[in-house]
Scaffold this motif. Structure first.
Motif, PDB file in Angstrom:
ATOM      1  N   ASP A   1      79.436  26.301 121.157  1.00 33.86           N
ATOM      2  CA  ASP A   1      78.663  25.873 119.995  1.00 33.86           C
ATOM      3  C   ASP A   1      79.508  24.960 119.111  1.00 33.86           C
ATOM      4  O   ASP A   1      80.390  25.416 118.376  1.00 33.86           O
ATOM      5  N   ALA A   2      79.230  23.674 119.155  1.00 32.16           N
ATOM      6  CA  ALA A   2      80.028  22.696 118.411  1.00 32.16           C
ATOM      7  C   ALA A   2      79.910  22.864 116.904  1.00 32.16           C
ATOM      8  O   ALA A   2      80.795  22.432 116.159  1.00 32.16           O
ATOM      9  N   THR A   3      78.835  23.499 116.415  1.00 35.90           N
ATOM     10  CA  THR A   3      78.671  23.669 114.967  1.00 35.90           C
ATOM     11  C   THR A   3      79.692  24.648 114.384  1.00 35.90           C
ATOM     12  O   THR A   3      79.847  24.732 113.172  1.00 35.90           O
ATOM     13  N   CYS A   4      80.384  25.378 115.259  1.00 37.63           N
ATOM     14  CA  CYS A   4      81.388  26.328 114.782  1.00 37.63           C
ATOM     15  C   CYS A   4      82.736  25.665 114.492  1.00 37.63           C
ATOM     16  O   CYS A   4      83.624  26.291 113.909  1.00 37.63           O
TER      17      CYS A   4
ATOM     18  N   ARG B   1      77.797  27.525  96.945  1.00 36.68           N
ATOM     19  CA  ARG B   1      76.558  27.148  97.640  1.00 36.68           C
ATOM     20  C   ARG B   1      76.095  28.206  98.642  1.00 36.68           C
ATOM     21  O   ARG B   1      74.929  28.247  99.025  1.00 36.68           O
ATOM     22  N   LEU B   2      77.010  29.055  99.091  1.00 35.70           N
ATOM     23  CA  LEU B   2      76.614  30.081 100.050  1.00 35.70           C
ATOM     24  C   LEU B   2      76.021  31.318  99.375  1.00 35.70           C
ATOM     25  O   LEU B   2      75.485  32.192 100.053  1.00 35.70           O
ATOM     26  N   HIS B   3      76.116  31.366  98.067  1.00 36.71           N
ATOM     27  CA  HIS B   3      75.450  32.458  97.340  1.00 36.71           C
ATOM     28  C   HIS B   3      74.006  31.997  97.107  1.00 36.71           C
ATOM     29  O   HIS B   3      73.594  31.643  96.012  1.00 36.71           O
TER      30      HIS B   3
ATOM     31  N   GLY C   1      78.863  18.733 100.734  1.00 42.34           N
ATOM     32  CA  GLY C   1      77.813  17.732 100.808  1.00 42.34           C
ATOM     33  C   GLY C   1      76.817  17.942 101.924  1.00 42.34           C
ATOM     34  O   GLY C   1      75.745  17.334 101.921  1.00 42.34           O
ATOM     35  N   GLU C   2      77.146  18.797 102.885  1.00 38.98           N
ATOM     36  CA  GLU C   2      76.206  19.068 103.972  1.00 38.98           C
ATOM     37  C   GLU C   2      75.199  20.121 103.533  1.00 38.98           C
ATOM     38  O   GLU C   2      75.555  21.111 102.896  1.00 38.98           O
ATOM     39  N   ALA C   3      73.951  19.911 103.859  1.00 34.66           N
ATOM     40  CA  ALA C   3      72.893  20.820 103.423  1.00 34.66           C
ATOM     41  C   ALA C   3      73.058  22.202 104.038  1.00 34.66           C
ATOM     42  O   ALA C   3      73.425  22.339 105.212  1.00 34.66           O
ATOM     43  N   VAL C   4      72.776  23.222 103.232  1.00 31.97           N
ATOM     44  CA  VAL C   4      72.838  24.604 103.702  1.00 31.97           C
ATOM     45  C   VAL C   4      71.543  24.931 104.444  1.00 31.97           C
ATOM     46  O   VAL C   4      70.454  24.829 103.883  1.00 31.97           O
ATOM     47  N   VAL C   5      71.662  25.313 105.696  1.00 31.17           N
ATOM     48  CA  VAL C   5      70.516  25.786 106.473  1.00 31.17           C
ATOM     49  C   VAL C   5      70.728  27.283 106.670  1.00 31.17           C
ATOM     50  O   VAL C   5      71.573  27.714 107.451  1.00 31.17           O
ATOM     51  N   ILE C   6      69.974  28.084 105.919  1.00 26.85           N
ATOM     52  CA  ILE C   6      70.221  29.521 105.865  1.00 26.85           C
ATOM     53  C   ILE C   6      70.197  30.166 107.242  1.00 26.85           C
ATOM     54  O   ILE C   6      71.089  30.952 107.586  1.00 26.85           O
ATOM     55  N   LYS C   7      69.201  29.847 108.052  1.00 23.27           N
ATOM     56  CA  LYS C   7      69.077  30.531 109.351  1.00 23.27           C
ATOM     57  C   LYS C   7      70.249  30.203 110.274  1.00 23.27           C
ATOM     58  O   LYS C   7      70.659  31.046 111.090  1.00 23.27           O
ATOM     59  N   ASP C   8      70.807  29.009 110.155  1.00 26.11           N
ATOM     60  CA  ASP C   8      71.928  28.629 111.016  1.00 26.11           C
ATOM     61  C   ASP C   8      73.206  29.372 110.629  1.00 26.11           C
ATOM     62  O   ASP C   8      73.917  29.906 111.488  1.00 26.11           O
TER      63      ASP C   8
END
Length: 369
Positions: free
Chosen positions: A46-49, A219-221, A321-328
């Protein structure tokens, strides 16, 4: 309690090198590094990691299918280390009790990944092997084959099902831990916490936030939105309770049926003075488990889930600056090995070498010890 009490300082003379298979966002790596081991690299498909793995740890991320990884490249990565360790948590979905096709788990695409792990052990010949997974794996042929392979290769194998709460993880999380050593029997250190770390101790200091809101500083809260109906449901929920506490007009039709009476582990609030439930990939959803905040009308935030998983409070999961995608991100956090468990694994390995008096005997270790 100081976890290093029983790990004598002389063991620091040894250089412990680790390659982390199926590394994800770095939960295991983070814990092993905290225990004082040098994690050279982590492999994951998984490259997103890559960002969270490399930003928060001191390791190289290698985006590669494990079927293409060779023992030769692992040996090269671990060259120069006194103690060579191959660690990893193969994706647990095929073996989880939540897996839909329980009658034939072997149909799952990830079922055979543990065989690849075994292949790399045979090719790389590390001194220590560490594996973490769900308890249900012990009942599967693939696990028996994995253990048989290790024993055939003359490893001494130990595995236990532990409750992570006994080691300071603030959640009720049972996991299968395995250690194998070329040198004598290897065991896990004893539980470190007589008293559990509670939800209040873990996340009670975080600022209040409403459903669907995002904290301006962290941003993660951030929380998922609630429908008007689910907002009413959580307002009628009590810590440790279930949908049985709701008025009848808020209940789902399935709950009113006889079979539905047993579905009590959803739509619940956590208790401040208890551990959290097992953090899954869907911990940000109020209806997917007992993930309701003890007093605020919402499910857990991403940061709260990460902290309950024992990630450091400042662990970064995506670039600025990258959008938070909660499910990801919730998937990444839920799939991770709790760093605290990684630390316990690392301390157990160091204690093993201390007890066996391998300190300052790096030459014998390099020869196959």
């Amino acid at each position: 309690m100081n976890d290093m009490t029983n790990v004598r300082s002389e063991v620091r003379d040894l250089k412990f090198g680790v390659v982390d298979l199926f590394c994800g966002v770095g939960g295991l790596t983070c814990g092993l590094e905290k225990a004082g081991l040098d994690v050279v690299a982590g492999y994951d498909l998984d490259a997103t990691c890559e960002y969270p793995y490399t930003y928060n740890n001191h390791s190289l991320f290698i985006n590669k299918n494990i079927e293409e990884v060779t023992g030769k490249e692992i040996r090269k990565l671990l060259r120069g280390y006194d103690v060579k360790i191959l660690a990893g948590c193969a994706p647990c979905q095929p073996f989880s009790r939540h897996q839909k096709d329980k009658k034939d788990r072997s149909k799952h695409k990830d079922w055979k990944l543990l065989y690849q792990f075994a292949r790399l052990v045979e090719e790389a010949k590390p001194h220590i092997v560490s594996m973490e997974n769900v308890p249900e794996l012990v009942n599967e042929k693939v696990f028996c084959d994995f253990v048989d392979t290790l024993k055939r290769l003359k490893y001494n194998v130990t595995y236990n099902i532990v409750n992570a709460a006994d080691y300071g993880v603030p959640q009720r999380r049972k996991r299968l831990l395995l250690l194998a050593s070329k040198k004598k029997e290897i065991v896990f250190i004893k539980p470190t916490h007589e008293q559990v770390v509670t939800v209040r101790e873990a996340i009670g200091n975080l600022p209040p936030i409403g459903a669907g809101e995002e904290n301006l500083i962290d941003r993660l809260h951030i929380t998922s939105r609630l429908s008007e109906l689910n907002l009413q449901r959580i307002q009628h929920s009590i810590p440790g309770g279930s949908w049985h506490d709701w008025p009848e007009n808020l209940m789902l039709e399935c709950h009113k049926k006889e079979k539905g009476q047993t579905y009590t582990s959803v739509y619940g609030r956590m208790c401040w003075e208890d551990v959290a439930p097992t953090i899954t990939t869907q911990f940000t959803g109020y209806g997917t488990g007992r993930f309701g905040h003890p007093e605020q009308d919402r499910a857990l935030t991403l940061r709260e889930g990460a902290i309950i998983q024992t990630f450091p409070e400042n662990y970064s999961f995506l670039p600025e600056g990258e959008a938070v995608v909660i499910k990801d991100i919730s998937r990444q956090i839920g799939n991770a090995v709790p760093p605290r468990l990684g630390e316990i694994i690392g301390l157990s390995i160091k204690e093993h070498y201390t007890k066996r008096k391998y300190v300052r005997k790096s030459e014998s270790i390099k020869k196959g010890g």
